[in-house]
Design a protein around this motif. Structure first.
Motif, PDB file in Angstrom:
ATOM      1  N   ASP A   1       0.840  -1.212   0.000  1.00 18.46           N
ATOM      2  CA  ASP A   1       0.000   0.000   0.000  1.00 18.46           C
ATOM      3  C   ASP A   1       0.867   1.251   0.000  1.00 18.46           C
ATOM      4  O   ASP A   1       0.553   2.234  -0.678  1.00 18.46           O
ATOM      5  CB  ASP A   1      -0.919   0.010   1.223  1.00 18.46           C
ATOM      6  N   THR A   2       1.974   1.217   0.761  1.00 17.71           N
ATOM      7  CA  THR A   2       2.861   2.377   0.802  1.00 17.71           C
ATOM      8  C   THR A   2       3.471   2.633  -0.572  1.00 17.71           C
ATOM      9  O   THR A   2       3.571   3.790  -1.009  1.00 17.71           O
ATOM     10  CB  THR A   2       3.988   2.142   1.830  1.00 17.71           C
ATOM     11  N   ALA A   3       3.880   1.554  -1.245  1.00 13.82           N
ATOM     12  CA  ALA A   3       4.444   1.717  -2.592  1.00 13.82           C
ATOM     13  C   ALA A   3       3.411   2.298  -3.550  1.00 13.82           C
ATOM     14  O   ALA A   3       3.730   3.161  -4.376  1.00 13.82           O
ATOM     15  CB  ALA A   3       4.943   0.363  -3.100  1.00 13.82           C
ATOM     16  N   ASN A   4       2.159   1.824  -3.426  1.00  8.76           N
ATOM     17  CA  ASN A   4       1.105   2.359  -4.289  1.00  8.76           C
ATOM     18  C   ASN A   4       0.834   3.827  -4.000  1.00  8.76           C
ATOM     19  O   ASN A   4       0.592   4.628  -4.916  1.00  8.76           O
ATOM     20  CB  ASN A   4      -0.183   1.550  -4.104  1.00  8.76           C
TER      21      ASN A   4
ATOM     22  N   ASP B   1       2.989   5.994  -2.770  1.00  8.41           N
ATOM     23  CA  ASP B   1       4.115   6.768  -3.310  1.00  8.41           C
ATOM     24  C   ASP B   1       3.988   6.941  -4.819  1.00  8.41           C
ATOM     25  O   ASP B   1       4.259   8.027  -5.359  1.00  8.41           O
ATOM     26  CB  ASP B   1       5.436   6.065  -2.987  1.00  8.41           C
ATOM     27  N   LYS B   2       3.558   5.858  -5.471  1.00  9.33           N
ATOM     28  CA  LYS B   2       3.394   5.930  -6.927  1.00  9.33           C
ATOM     29  C   LYS B   2       2.282   6.907  -7.300  1.00  9.33           C
ATOM     30  O   LYS B   2       2.413   7.696  -8.245  1.00  9.33           O
ATOM     31  CB  LYS B   2       3.079   4.529  -7.457  1.00  9.33           C
ATOM     32  N   THR B   3       1.172   6.874  -6.536  1.00 12.65           N
ATOM     33  CA  THR B   3       0.045   7.772  -6.805  1.00 12.65           C
ATOM     34  C   THR B   3       0.435   9.223  -6.573  1.00 12.65           C
ATOM     35  O   THR B   3       0.105  10.114  -7.356  1.00 12.65           O
ATOM     36  CB  THR B   3      -1.150   7.401  -5.897  1.00 12.65           C
TER      37      THR B   3
ATOM     38  N   SER C   1       3.461  10.551  -6.700  1.00 10.49           N
ATOM     39  CA  SER C   1       4.389  10.996  -7.753  1.00 10.49           C
ATOM     40  C   SER C   1       3.647  11.310  -9.047  1.00 10.49           C
ATOM     41  O   SER C   1       3.928  12.329  -9.707  1.00 10.49           O
ATOM     42  CB  SER C   1       5.452   9.916  -7.998  1.00 10.49           C
ATOM     43  N   ALA C   2       2.700  10.429  -9.407  1.00 10.19           N
ATOM     44  CA  ALA C   2       1.934  10.652 -10.635  1.00 10.19           C
ATOM     45  C   ALA C   2       1.087  11.906 -10.515  1.00 10.19           C
ATOM     46  O   ALA C   2       0.993  12.711 -11.459  1.00 10.19           O
ATOM     47  CB  ALA C   2       1.056   9.432 -10.921  1.00 10.19           C
TER      48      ALA C   2
ATOM     49  N   SER D   1      -7.036   9.251  -6.104  1.00 11.27           N
ATOM     50  CA  SER D   1      -6.597   8.256  -7.074  1.00 11.27           C
ATOM     51  C   SER D   1      -7.391   8.449  -8.368  1.00 11.27           C
ATOM     52  O   SER D   1      -8.360   9.238  -8.415  1.00 11.27           O
ATOM     53  CB  SER D   1      -6.837   6.851  -6.523  1.00 11.27           C
TER      54      SER D   1
ATOM     55  N   ASN E   1      -7.600   8.186 -16.918  1.00  5.23           N
ATOM     56  CA  ASN E   1      -6.207   8.057 -17.321  1.00  5.23           C
ATOM     57  C   ASN E   1      -5.992   8.571 -18.738  1.00  5.23           C
ATOM     58  O   ASN E   1      -4.995   9.252 -19.035  1.00  5.23           O
ATOM     59  CB  ASN E   1      -5.784   6.587 -17.208  1.00  5.23           C
TER      60      ASN E   1
END
Length: 314
Positions: free
Chosen positions: A219-222, A224-226, A228-229, A267, A285
């Motif tokens: 979840d943390t990686a997701n 961070d990815k969200t 950044s995007a 998101s 998207n």
């Protein structure tokens, strides 16, 4: 009380039949402190094990057995010893001669197949330890000689189908297990089902914690990815809003752009749900990609660095 002490307390409560009583009493003193013509003693920090050893040896040989508890609070070691003058008779009872120099197992004391578990139980009470399964998985027998260590390994293999590891530490010859399933299975076979359950429960709790940590990391990686995007999208939209193209944007693109600026934490799915009418994640998207492409064409879009011509041959 340590987990190892709890295990020994549970094992000490087992009442073996006569044939197994002989095997257990034999192992308790064979793997104890001394087992020769001069002295037969067991030293242990487990009072339950000490009392069991005295009871079993007295019932098996008919001699009086004393349990000496420590007088000093600094020592927790109990000493179990038969009455003076009985050593030779006890040794002969178990098939040993008072003049024997090396301690070796007389397997005739394991009269029936059921006696293997009693023998291992006695050996564990005398020289075994097991770590708290909440911290690590480790069960070992610390035998005083290589021959006695080999005998434990042989009984484990033949009677239980277990293949332990071997090592040495401070002069002791170790027979050990580091797998939770092997440790739980051995404790169950020795007569400690509560302790075996504790090992299994500890393993289940560790697995739950590992899965929870894995999900948290995912979840943390997701997130961070969200983040950044979303930051890249916000930068592109701000750049586009400063350009002449902004007033010319279609309503659906402008609405999404304004929504992204207002809610950088959303998101793609949340952005789509907040639009009117709602838009799917893939639709959001696609629109954000169009906004990014338009921003790249804006006058203040970052220019790529020109390729250097230094050293190029014409």
């Amino acid at each position: 009380m340590s987990f190892s002490s709890e295990v020994k307390k549970e094992l000490s409560a087992v009442t073996p039949p006569p044939c197994c009583r002989r095997a257990e009493a034999y192992a308790l003193f064979l793997y104890g402190h001394r087992f020769d013509g001069a002295q037969i003693t067991l030293q242990t920090e487990s009072r339950a094990a000490a009392q069991t050893a005295a009871t079993l040896l007295a019932a098996e040989t008919g001699v009086f057995v004393e349990v000496r508890t420590p007088l000093s609070q600094r020592s927790r070691v109990c000493t179990v010893a038969p009455e003076p003058g009985s050593n030779a008779a006890i040794l002969r009872h178990f098939g040993h001669a008072p003049t024997d120099v090396a301690r070796r197992v007389r397997f005739g004391n394991l009269q029936n197949p059921c006696c293997a578990a009693a023998f291992l139980r006695g050996a564990f009470l005398a020289c075994g330890t097991v770590s708290d399964p909440a911290r690590s998985y480790h069960l070992e027998f610390a035998a005083p000689t290589p021959a006695l260590a080999d005998a434990i390994a042989l009984v484990l293999e033949q009677a239980a189908g277990l293949h332990p590891g071997t090592s040495e530490r401070s002069g002791a010859h170790l027979i050990y297990f580091k797998g939770w399933a092997e440790i739980a299975g051995l404790l169950m076979r020795l007569g400690a089902p509560r302790s075996a359950d504790a090992v299994q429960q500890a393993r289940a709790q560790k697995e739950l914690r590992r899965n929870a940590n894995r999900r948290t990391n995912f979840d943390t990686a997701n997130i961070d990815k969200t983040v950044s995007a979303a930051a890249a999208q916000t930068e592109a939209i701000l750049r586009l809003r400063r350009s002449p193209q902004w007033p010319l944007l279609p309503d659906e693109l402008r609405a999404l752009a304004e929504l992204r600026l207002a809610h950088p934490e959303y998101s793609l799915r949340e952005l789509g749900a907040a639009l009117s009418p709602p838009v799917s994640r893939s639709g959001v998207n696609h629109r954000l990609a169009r906004l990014a492409a338009l921003a790249d064409c804006s006058p203040d879009a970052p220019k790529s660095r020109p390729e250097s011509t230094a050293g190029r041959k014409e």
